[in-house]
Design an enzyme around this catalytic site. Structure first.
Site, PDB file in Angstrom:
ATOM      1  N   GLY A 283       0.897  -1.301  -0.025  1.00  0.00           N
ATOM      2  CA  GLY A 283      -0.126   0.025  -0.175  1.00  0.00           C
ATOM      3  C   GLY A 283       0.702   1.127   0.171  1.00  0.00           C
ATOM      4  O   GLY A 283       1.437   1.687  -1.174  1.00  0.00           O
ATOM      5  N   CYS A 284       0.973   1.808   1.136  1.00  0.00           N
ATOM      6  CA  CYS A 284       1.499   3.301   1.219  1.00  0.00           C
ATOM      7  C   CYS A 284       3.070   3.131   1.034  1.00  0.00           C
ATOM      8  O   CYS A 284       3.652   3.988   0.535  1.00  0.00           O
ATOM      9  CB  CYS A 284       1.524   3.782   2.495  1.00  0.00           C
ATOM     10  N   VAL A 285       3.980   2.112   1.205  1.00  0.00           N
ATOM     11  CA  VAL A 285       5.204   1.862   1.060  1.00  0.00           C
ATOM     12  C   VAL A 285       5.473   1.972  -0.487  1.00  0.00           C
ATOM     13  O   VAL A 285       6.068   2.676  -1.097  1.00  0.00           O
ATOM     14  CB  VAL A 285       6.031   0.621   1.751  1.00  0.00           C
TER      15      VAL A 285
ATOM     16  N   THR B  11       4.538   5.281  -2.275  1.00  0.00           N
ATOM     17  CA  THR B  11       5.439   6.138  -1.973  1.00  0.00           C
ATOM     18  C   THR B  11       6.739   6.039  -2.579  1.00  0.00           C
ATOM     19  O   THR B  11       7.354   7.195  -3.284  1.00  0.00           O
ATOM     20  CB  THR B  11       5.778   6.305  -0.194  1.00  0.00           C
TER      21      THR B  11
END
Length: 211
Positions: free
Chosen positions: A150-152, A155
């Site tokens: 997800g966010c990793v 990013t």
């Protein structure tokens, strides 16, 4: 990572290493209690990843590298989460005032360290992160945190697209399932980032400190 798939990527011209630039920093993505507290809808088996991330944070601080943190926060009702909140109702745990949005034990920022508050998966989307990194002369991010898929991942992909070298630290990232973690790291390493082991990341930090 699946060696057959990785070899197939390399044979097709993927996976060239980016390496570390001249000015690295540690970026800690959403290392918060929502993934660690029983009963949370986002609970995941990420204790080992958190421990590895804490080690990475400590090494970065000891070497004098900037350490930056991100967290998710929504206004009551979550209108600022848009379609992301609609897609994942469990993100309601990040409404203002929820203790599940607090940083994990041992992973809280120190006074003076940058904290980026976001509403979407990428730490860059709708935030001042790129401007902060550019103003500080940072060209490389050692990325750790939650979750890998997800966010990793979002990013790291956006870091590349903004001109920063993303170095994703394997053991210091975690997900709901090991298969998700490994599949996303394989694809990131092929297309958008360098994936490092924790030992490789710690060596990179030591080398940066002595340069």
């Amino acid at each position: 990572m699946n060696e057959d798939l990785a070899a197939g990527y390399r044979a097709s011209g993927f996976g060239q290493g980016l390496g570390c630039g001249r000015s690295p920093a540690v970026l800690v993505v959403d290392l918060v209690r929502a993934y660690l507290v029983d009963g949370s809808p986002l609970r995941a088996p990420v204790e080992d990843a958190v421990a590895a991330a804490v080690t990475l944070i400590g090494a970065g601080r000891a070497a004098g590298l900037p350490v930056l943190f991100t967290r998710v926060s929504y206004r009551p009702g979550g209108a600022d989460g848009g379609l992301f909140r609609r897609k994942i109702p469990a993100l309601g745990v990040f409404e203002e005032g929820s203790p599940l949005g607090d940083f994990a034990e041992g992973a809280a920022p120190r006074p003076g360290e940058t904290v980026v508050t976001k509403q979407y998966a990428s730490s860059f989307h709708g935030t001042s992160l790129a401007a902060t990194l550019t103003a500080s002369g940072i060209d490389t991010l050692l990325i750790c945190g939650l979750t890998t898929s997800g966010c990793v991942r979002a990013t790291a992909t956006d870091a590349l697209q903004h001109g920063f070298r993303p170095l994703v630290v394997d053991e210091a990232c975690g997900d709901r399932d090991r298969r998700l973690h490994e599949a996303n790291l394989l694809d990131l390493d092929a297309k958008y980032a360098d994936v490092l082991s924790l030992d490789e990341a710690l060596t990179t930090i030591r080398e940066a400190a002595s340069a």
